[in-house]
Design a protein around this motif. Sequence first.
Motif, PDB file in Angstrom:
ATOM      1  N   GLU A 283     -26.286  45.977  -9.188  1.00  0.00           N
ATOM      2  CA  GLU A 283     -24.844  45.721  -9.110  1.00  0.00           C
ATOM      3  C   GLU A 283     -24.124  46.872  -9.783  1.00  0.00           C
ATOM      4  O   GLU A 283     -24.501  47.314 -10.874  1.00  0.00           O
ATOM      5  N   THR A 284     -23.076  47.373  -9.121  1.00  0.00           N
ATOM      6  CA  THR A 284     -22.271  48.435  -9.730  1.00  0.00           C
ATOM      7  C   THR A 284     -20.889  47.876 -10.028  1.00  0.00           C
ATOM      8  O   THR A 284     -20.311  47.164  -9.216  1.00  0.00           O
ATOM      9  N   VAL A 285     -20.405  48.196 -11.212  1.00  0.00           N
ATOM     10  CA  VAL A 285     -19.102  47.695 -11.636  1.00  0.00           C
ATOM     11  C   VAL A 285     -18.140  48.873 -11.709  1.00  0.00           C
ATOM     12  O   VAL A 285     -18.425  49.861 -12.390  1.00  0.00           O
ATOM     13  N   GLN A 286     -17.036  48.780 -10.973  1.00  0.00           N
ATOM     14  CA  GLN A 286     -16.082  49.888 -10.892  1.00  0.00           C
ATOM     15  C   GLN A 286     -14.824  49.554 -11.694  1.00  0.00           C
ATOM     16  O   GLN A 286     -14.446  48.394 -11.802  1.00  0.00           O
ATOM     17  N   ARG A 287     -14.207  50.611 -12.223  1.00  0.00           N
ATOM     18  CA  ARG A 287     -12.872  50.470 -12.814  1.00  0.00           C
ATOM     19  C   ARG A 287     -12.063  51.685 -12.368  1.00  0.00           C
ATOM     20  O   ARG A 287     -12.521  52.809 -12.522  1.00  0.00           O
ATOM     21  N   ASP A 288     -10.887  51.440 -11.796  1.00  0.00           N
ATOM     22  CA  ASP A 288     -10.044  52.521 -11.266  1.00  0.00           C
ATOM     23  C   ASP A 288     -10.829  53.427 -10.319  1.00  0.00           C
ATOM     24  O   ASP A 288     -10.692  54.656 -10.357  1.00  0.00           O
ATOM     25  N   GLY A 289     -11.695  52.813  -9.515  1.00  0.00           N
ATOM     26  CA  GLY A 289     -12.425  53.586  -8.520  1.00  0.00           C
ATOM     27  C   GLY A 289     -13.614  54.349  -9.063  1.00  0.00           C
ATOM     28  O   GLY A 289     -14.303  55.052  -8.329  1.00  0.00           O
ATOM     29  N   ILE A 290     -13.867  54.239 -10.361  1.00  0.00           N
ATOM     30  CA  ILE A 290     -14.999  54.947 -10.966  1.00  0.00           C
ATOM     31  C   ILE A 290     -16.032  53.930 -11.424  1.00  0.00           C
ATOM     32  O   ILE A 290     -15.691  52.907 -12.020  1.00  0.00           O
ATOM     33  N   CYS A 291     -17.293  54.215 -11.132  1.00  0.00           N
ATOM     34  CA  CYS A 291     -18.378  53.335 -11.580  1.00  0.00           C
ATOM     35  C   CYS A 291     -18.467  53.403 -13.102  1.00  0.00           C
ATOM     36  O   CYS A 291     -18.579  54.487 -13.670  1.00  0.00           O
ATOM     37  N   VAL A 292     -18.382  52.255 -13.757  1.00  0.00           N
ATOM     38  CA  VAL A 292     -18.488  52.254 -15.212  1.00  0.00           C
ATOM     39  C   VAL A 292     -19.793  51.634 -15.697  1.00  0.00           C
ATOM     40  O   VAL A 292     -20.224  51.888 -16.813  1.00  0.00           O
ATOM     41  N   GLU A 293     -20.445  50.855 -14.832  1.00  0.00           N
ATOM     42  CA  GLU A 293     -21.594  50.083 -15.302  1.00  0.00           C
ATOM     43  C   GLU A 293     -22.506  49.786 -14.120  1.00  0.00           C
ATOM     44  O   GLU A 293     -22.032  49.497 -13.017  1.00  0.00           O
ATOM     45  N   VAL A 294     -23.802  49.840 -14.348  1.00  0.00           N
ATOM     46  CA  VAL A 294     -24.784  49.454 -13.323  1.00  0.00           C
ATOM     47  C   VAL A 294     -25.757  48.462 -13.952  1.00  0.00           C
ATOM     48  O   VAL A 294     -26.295  48.718 -15.037  1.00  0.00           O
ATOM     49  N   LEU A 295     -25.950  47.335 -13.271  1.00  0.00           N
ATOM     50  CA  LEU A 295     -26.838  46.279 -13.757  1.00  0.00           C
ATOM     51  C   LEU A 295     -28.067  46.224 -12.853  1.00  0.00           C
ATOM     52  O   LEU A 295     -27.938  46.006 -11.637  1.00  0.00           O
ATOM     53  N   ALA A 296     -29.243  46.415 -13.439  1.00  0.00           N
ATOM     54  CA  ALA A 296     -30.479  46.411 -12.649  1.00  0.00           C
ATOM     55  C   ALA A 296     -31.447  45.380 -13.215  1.00  0.00           C
ATOM     56  O   ALA A 296     -31.669  45.372 -14.410  1.00  0.00           O
ATOM     57  N   PRO A 297     -31.998  44.508 -12.389  1.00  0.00           N
ATOM     58  CA  PRO A 297     -31.636  44.313 -10.979  1.00  0.00           C
ATOM     59  C   PRO A 297     -30.309  43.556 -10.876  1.00  0.00           C
ATOM     60  O   PRO A 297     -29.867  42.977 -11.864  1.00  0.00           O
ATOM     61  N   ALA A 298     -29.687  43.563  -9.691  1.00  0.00           N
ATOM     62  CA  ALA A 298     -28.411  42.867  -9.499  1.00  0.00           C
ATOM     63  C   ALA A 298     -28.578  41.402  -9.891  1.00  0.00           C
ATOM     64  O   ALA A 298     -29.411  40.697  -9.326  1.00  0.00           O
ATOM     65  N   PRO A 299     -27.783  40.939 -10.876  1.00  0.00           N
ATOM     66  CA  PRO A 299     -27.990  39.584 -11.400  1.00  0.00           C
ATOM     67  C   PRO A 299     -27.767  38.505 -10.336  1.00  0.00           C
ATOM     68  O   PRO A 299     -26.791  38.556  -9.587  1.00  0.00           O
ATOM     69  N   GLY A 300     -28.688  37.570 -10.273  1.00  0.00           N
ATOM     70  CA  GLY A 300     -28.520  36.399  -9.418  1.00  0.00           C
ATOM     71  C   GLY A 300     -28.505  36.693  -7.930  1.00  0.00           C
ATOM     72  O   GLY A 300     -28.049  35.855  -7.141  1.00  0.00           O
ATOM     73  N   LEU A 301     -28.986  37.835  -7.530  1.00  0.00           N
ATOM     74  CA  LEU A 301     -29.007  38.149  -6.099  1.00  0.00           C
ATOM     75  C   LEU A 301     -30.182  37.418  -5.450  1.00  0.00           C
ATOM     76  O   LEU A 301     -31.326  37.612  -5.869  1.00  0.00           O
ATOM     77  N   PRO A 302     -29.909  36.576  -4.444  1.00  0.00           N
ATOM     78  CA  PRO A 302     -31.020  35.876  -3.803  1.00  0.00           C
ATOM     79  C   PRO A 302     -32.034  36.865  -3.216  1.00  0.00           C
ATOM     80  O   PRO A 302     -31.640  37.892  -2.664  1.00  0.00           O
ATOM     81  N   GLU A 303     -33.297  36.534  -3.375  1.00  0.00           N
ATOM     82  CA  GLU A 303     -34.399  37.395  -2.937  1.00  0.00           C
ATOM     83  C   GLU A 303     -34.215  37.867  -1.484  1.00  0.00           C
ATOM     84  O   GLU A 303     -34.430  39.036  -1.171  1.00  0.00           O
TER      85      GLU A 303
END
Lengths: 375, 375
Positions: free
Chosen positions: B201-221
């Motif tokens: 999961e990538t988290v953007q602020r003002d169009g810029i990526c600020v955070e990446v969560l690996a693996p994407a939390p709670g994403l169904p298999e």
Amino acid sequence: MVGGGQLARMTHQAAIALGQSLHVLAVAPDDGAALVAADVQYGDHTDLTALRTFAKGCDVVTFDHEHVPTGHIRALEAEGVKLFPPADALLHAQDKRVMRERLGELGAPNPAWRPVAEPADLVAFGDERGWPVVLKAARGGYDGRGVWMVDDATQAAELAATLIAGGTPLIVEERVALRRELAVQVARSPFGQVAAYPVVETVQRDGICVEVLAPAPGLPEELAVAAQQLAIDLATALGVVGLLAVELFETPAGLVVNELAMRPHNSGHWTIEGARTSQFEQHLRAVLDYPMGDTSLTAPVVVMANVLGGEPGGISIDERLHHLFAAEPGAKVHLYGKQVRPGRKIGHVTVLGDDLDDVRARAARAARWLQEGHE
Amino acid sequence: MVGGGQLARMTHQAAIALGQSLHVLAVAPDDGAALVAADVQYGDHTDLTALRTFAKGCDVVTFDHEHVPTGHIRALEAEGVKLFPPADALLHAQDKRVMRERLGELGAPNPAWRPVAEPADLVAFGDERGWPVVLKAARGGYDGRGVWMVDDATQAAELAATLIAGGTPLIVEERVALRRELAVQVARSPFGQVAAYPVVETVQRDGICVEVLAPAPGLPEELAVAAQQLAIDLATALGVVGLLAVELFETPAGLVVNELAMRPHNSGHWTIEGARTSQFEQHLRAVLDYPMGDTSLTAPVVVMANVLGGEPGGISIDERLHHLFAAEPGAKVHLYGKQVRPGRKIGHVTVLGDDLDDVRARAARAARWLQEGHE
């Protein structure tokens, strides 16, 4: 960093992450670090003028080896250059006689030993303690060089006479009843913070480290803690800044100190992937007086195997990498960019996993596949 | 590697381990990679002569960004230079209109979209699909630049007229009902081997990526596997060699492709410590046609937070590192050696652990502490 070998090469990799670029004093453009670093000065580490010029561009000077003359380090210190480890500490990694004396004063576990000023000293020590004995050059030895197993008085007298005539300072040590070799690394900052890595087992062949097992298999917790405490105490007592590697013999009577090194060390290459903080980053953090990094393991078992140069010719390193990467997608390869010479360390491979026998077999196979002329 | 930014800088680190030294075409000596690499040529990536000279010293040429003119790449390909990804693949990361058309042909999930040749095209699309809509420069945008949220027909007509007069090629896309943004990276070799990283999961602020969560939390298999399969299919269909990052919108109706990048990507920085093979090593393995490395996670949760430049002045980065390292001995810091400008990515921090909320909070705090002028 004075010296442009693989230790400087891997320290440069770590420096990049910290926003730095390692300034390297190398001997030749094909030195491992000179091939990859932006900021290289060429010169000899025994040339005080070269060292002085080099130091001008550095916030702090540290070392890839122990071969800078102590007098030069003291001269630079007197001129206000910040060198870590300082001369008073480094001396114990440069001179085995000084190290043995100091360890004795500190109550650290030495083998029986004696300085050898003339052949008779060696013969007397062997006759007293029993043959064979281990004769060592007090200065300048590494990777099995400067160490001789001496079987009897006749051999002793002859060898010692030759070496003494050649100007080699000598000590003799008893040959300890060796179960295996261990090593423990600690880092110490000028502020005095110390962090210890898990104790590892090092496996030698012909005096060269071929394999490191982290953590040391089957080492009782109290012995591991004692080894870490010993290394912490030594780093503190000797005033080490940067890394200290304490190489140990495990004997039926307990641990005995074999050697000290004050720099990133072959016994710590496993930390690049196997510990949360690599020894190279840790050394930089220490000499820059940053707080120490987390030294914990990233996997239950980590095995590092050195890649030694084989006979040149035959299958290229490129093709060898193909085979290795196909068979072992998780093996981590580190090549030093060196010209291959038989027996020379040209790289290492690290494998992580859960089962020691499996991980060890895979690491050994990987290293063998990368070695030229292995079949 | 053409381009001397942080991606080339971190690729150089990975190249060192493989026994290589990255040859870099940089614009200026203070480019992130130029500061640390031994082998740098200066020149502009839009200058065909500079590119040609540069390519002579390379076994294979790859890119740190998408800004090399397609015509130049084709010209070099015609001269026999090996460039990866090839021009026919890279075009899909350079031109959003080409990408949307091709994705449509391949049956990959596009948002509703349309080319905008004149203001009326944009107005008609908005009136049909509903406002607001997303206007994009088909070429040259990055980090939120070249993307405009357009609220109504009046604004649309005015903005489109200005941009078209300035020569900007445009497309318009519907504004999708966005749950969150995901990204998936794959690497493909000339031989055709493909390896996918876990979806993040990538988290953007003002169009810029600020955070990446690996693996994407709670994403169904099944959604994770579908995203990986989509990226693998795209890499294969487009003939990508090297890394492909597929940026995705997760919507109530399923996944929609947002952007493609064909190089190491900000959404993959977590792999340096968080995956067995870093994206930088993987990109090199792919363009060198080595077998792909293991892409598995090294910890249950990995969070990467970008360090953005703050207002200059105040507490030095050196002191900031002190505080961070003292509080978070396990945080892995990567600084790019860049001059600080507000909002510019100057580094990133990666934290590994078991608990998402904890790891995420620590990564965010670490990044904030490294940012100048944050309080």
